[in-house]
Design a protein around this motif. Structure first.
Motif, PDB file in Angstrom:
ATOM      1  N   TRP A  53       0.823  -1.206   0.000  1.00 11.84           N
ATOM      2  CA  TRP A  53       0.000   0.000   0.000  1.00 11.84           C
ATOM      3  C   TRP A  53       0.857   1.255   0.000  1.00 11.84           C
ATOM      4  N   GLU A  54       2.038   1.192   0.634  1.00 11.94           N
ATOM      5  CA  GLU A  54       2.930   2.346   0.631  1.00 11.94           C
ATOM      6  C   GLU A  54       3.525   2.574  -0.765  1.00 11.94           C
ATOM      7  N   ARG A  56       1.991   1.850  -3.557  1.00 16.58           N
ATOM      8  CA  ARG A  56       0.914   2.471  -4.334  1.00 16.58           C
ATOM      9  C   ARG A  56       0.804   3.961  -4.027  1.00 16.58           C
ATOM     10  N   ASN A  57       0.959   4.343  -2.762  1.00 16.96           N
ATOM     11  CA  ASN A  57       0.905   5.766  -2.398  1.00 16.96           C
ATOM     12  C   ASN A  57       2.062   6.538  -3.028  1.00 16.96           C
ATOM     13  N   ILE A  58       3.234   5.927  -3.090  1.00 14.92           N
ATOM     14  CA  ILE A  58       4.383   6.582  -3.720  1.00 14.92           C
ATOM     15  C   ILE A  58       4.113   6.820  -5.197  1.00 14.92           C
ATOM     16  N   ARG A  60       1.183   6.945  -6.701  1.00 13.59           N
ATOM     17  CA  ARG A  60       0.108   7.926  -6.835  1.00 13.59           C
ATOM     18  C   ARG A  60       0.644   9.340  -6.619  1.00 13.59           C
ATOM     19  N   GLY A  61       1.580   9.490  -5.699  1.00 16.54           N
ATOM     20  CA  GLY A  61       2.178  10.793  -5.440  1.00 16.54           C
ATOM     21  C   GLY A  61       3.017  11.300  -6.601  1.00 16.54           C
ATOM     22  N   TRP A  65      -2.171   7.270 -12.191  1.00 19.76           N
ATOM     23  CA  TRP A  65      -3.470   6.817 -11.735  1.00 19.76           C
ATOM     24  C   TRP A  65      -3.727   5.439 -12.319  1.00 19.76           C
ATOM     25  N   GLN A  69      -2.116  -3.597  -8.407  1.00 18.81           N
ATOM     26  CA  GLN A  69      -1.579  -4.110  -7.155  1.00 18.81           C
ATOM     27  C   GLN A  69      -0.092  -4.414  -7.357  1.00 18.81           C
TER      28      GLN A  69
END
Length: 136
Positions: A53-54, A56-58, A60-61, A65, A69
């Motif tokens: 999940w981290e 994915r956040n990186i 996305r940042g 988009w 997974q």
């Protein structure tokens, strides 16, 4: 049968060859501990593997988009995402979160767009023609 005397040049060449073979290669590197590899140890003792999940956040940042997974292979996460140029596949280091490689899936590298041509400076306008005076 008498033995042939050993020539000094042959003895010198044999000694030089044995010393050359016994010397270590200049490209060898000494590691005091276990050899670091891509699947064995973290880069530094304080690092821990990032959770998916981290990652994915990186991603996305970074402005992507439709992020898939993350798939873990050894210490590298593989993520498919989309940006302004189309779909891409990112390979991300599982410890640092840095992007190792990015591959565009639209059929190759992005097209080359040449920079805009520099326009030639405009010439100064010509002065208006003045009618010649009639002779007096």
């Amino acid at each position: 049968m008498p033995k042939a005397p050993i020539r000094p040049t042959a003895l010198f060449l044999a000694l030089a060859a044995s010393l050359a073979l016994a010397a270590p290669a200049g490209a060898q590197v000494y590691y005091p501990g276990p050899v670091p590899g891509p699947y064995v140890v973290p880069p530094r003792p304080g690092y821990v593997m990032l959770p998916p999940w981290e990652v994915r956040n990186i991603v996305r940042g970074m402005g992507y988009w439709r992020i898939s997974q993350p798939q873990l292979s050894g210490r590298i996460y593989t993520v498919a995402a989309v940006d302004e140029e189309g779909p891409v596949v990112l390979r991300i280091d599982g410890f640092t979160g840095r992007v190792i490689a990015a591959r565009n899936l639209t059929g190759g590298p992005p097209p080359y767009v040449p920079p805009p041509a520099a326009q030639a400076p405009r010439a100064a306008p010509k002065p208006p023609k003045v009618a010649a005076r009639p002779p007096a």
